[in-house]
Scaffold this motif. Structure first.
Motif, short mmCIF file in Angstrom:
data_model
loop_
_atom_site.label_atom_id
_atom_site.label_comp_id
_atom_site.label_asym_id
_atom_site.label_seq_id
_atom_site.Cartn_x
_atom_site.Cartn_y
_atom_site.Cartn_z
N THR A 78 35.11 12.22 -18.79
CA THR A 78 36.50 12.24 -18.35
C THR A 78 36.53 12.45 -16.84
N ASP A 84 41.98 11.33 -16.34
CA ASP A 84 42.42 11.95 -17.58
C ASP A 84 43.13 13.28 -17.34
N LYS A 85 42.93 13.84 -16.16
CA LYS A 85 43.43 15.19 -15.88
C LYS A 85 43.88 15.28 -14.42
N ARG A 120 48.32 12.89 -20.18
CA ARG A 120 47.30 13.44 -19.31
C ARG A 120 47.38 14.98 -19.35
N THR A 121 46.26 15.61 -19.06
CA THR A 121 46.23 17.06 -19.01
C THR A 121 46.57 17.53 -17.60
N ALA A 146 52.80 14.46 -16.72
CA ALA A 146 51.53 14.52 -17.44
C ALA A 146 51.74 14.32 -18.94
#
Length: 270
Positions: A168, A190-191, A223-224, A218
């Motif tokens: 990620t 991803d974050k 998304r984180t 987010a």
């Protein structure tokens, strides 16, 4: 920028050369330490991931701050071996991490210099395969704003290739410098790690509105969002009220050796 009258470019150059020389020695003789700082679910207190951080105490120089030696590494051609060292240490520690936290990931910071190398993904994949290909699914790359000063198409290609392996990607220090909404769509990620400067200004209603908007952004894009720099119970309570789910900071857990990490971080409440 106006330089101080006390600034001595010759002395600064001499310091950089000395740090570079000692850093090369440390890399060759296992003289660096890796510590980990958790990212934590703010509601369950479960550890989500561990960020691998490099610390250095040199026999001659004493403690050298990461900001200094990383800058020297980039300027003096040592950032690639430094990145390879950190990846190797993370891979060596991952089996113990997964024994204690089976769902966790270990995050390794990557500079734009590394990511702009066309062979970065190939070399990283080879390093993982040499240990255990399955570990890729538990590795994360933290990308700093410096990537936007380099060849973004090559950076993007490398990140896409590594995501195909299961890794990620986190955009670190978001909201500062080049890390902005205007740039966000140019890289796969991803974050988002929200910069600590927003936490330090939480009393400002505008900052509260920005945090809340980022939480929604987010969530809408699956998304984180991780809030960095949480240092007080009051900050934590306010962030939770704004909808933040994952955080990192000295209040939750300071960086420490893997063996010293608590199974579940504990912190005081407001």
């Amino acid at each position: 920028m106006t330089l101080s009258a006390d600034f001595d470019p010759t002395r600064a150059e001499s310091r950089q050369l000395r740090v570079a020389h000692r850093l090369a020695h440390a890399l060759a003789h296992q003289g660096l330490q890796v510590v980990y700082q958790p990212e934590v679910d703010l509601q369950t207190r479960q550890l989500v991931s561990l960020e691998a951080l490099c610390r250095w105490h040199d026999d001659e120089l004493g403690p050298v701050a990461p900001d200094e030696f990383i800058a020297v590494a980039e300027a003096r051609g040592l950032i690639v071996p430094l990145g390879e060292y950190m990846l190797g240490q993370a891979l060596a520690d991952l089996p113990e991490v997964l024994r204690r936290w089976p769902q966790a990931r270990v995050a390794v910071n990557v500079s734009g210099v590394e990511l702009a190398r066309p062979d970065f993904a190939v070399r990283t994949a080879a390093a993982i395969r040499s240990v255990n290909p399955a570990l890729a699914a538990h590795l994360e790359l933290e990308v700093t704003e410096s990537v936007f000063h380099h060849n973004v198409p090559v950076v993007r290609q490398n990140l896409l290739a590594l995501r195909e392996l299961g890794m990620t990607v986190a955009i670190d220090d978001f909201g500062t410098g080049q890390s902005s909404l205007a740039r966000l769509h140019t890289l796969p990620f991803d974050k988002i790690k929200f910069d600590r400067s927003f936490v330090q200004a939480l009393e400002d209603p505008m900052v509260q509105a920005i945090v809340k908007a980022m939480v929604e952004l987010a969530r809408n894009f699956s998304r984180t969002l991780v809030v960095e720099g949480i240092e007080t119970p009051a900050q934590l309570a306010q962030l939770v009220a704004l909808g933040c789910r994952v955080g990192q900071g000295y209040l939750l857990c300071r960086p420490c050796a893997l063996d010293d990490l608590p199974a579940r971080p504990h912190w005081p409440t407001a």
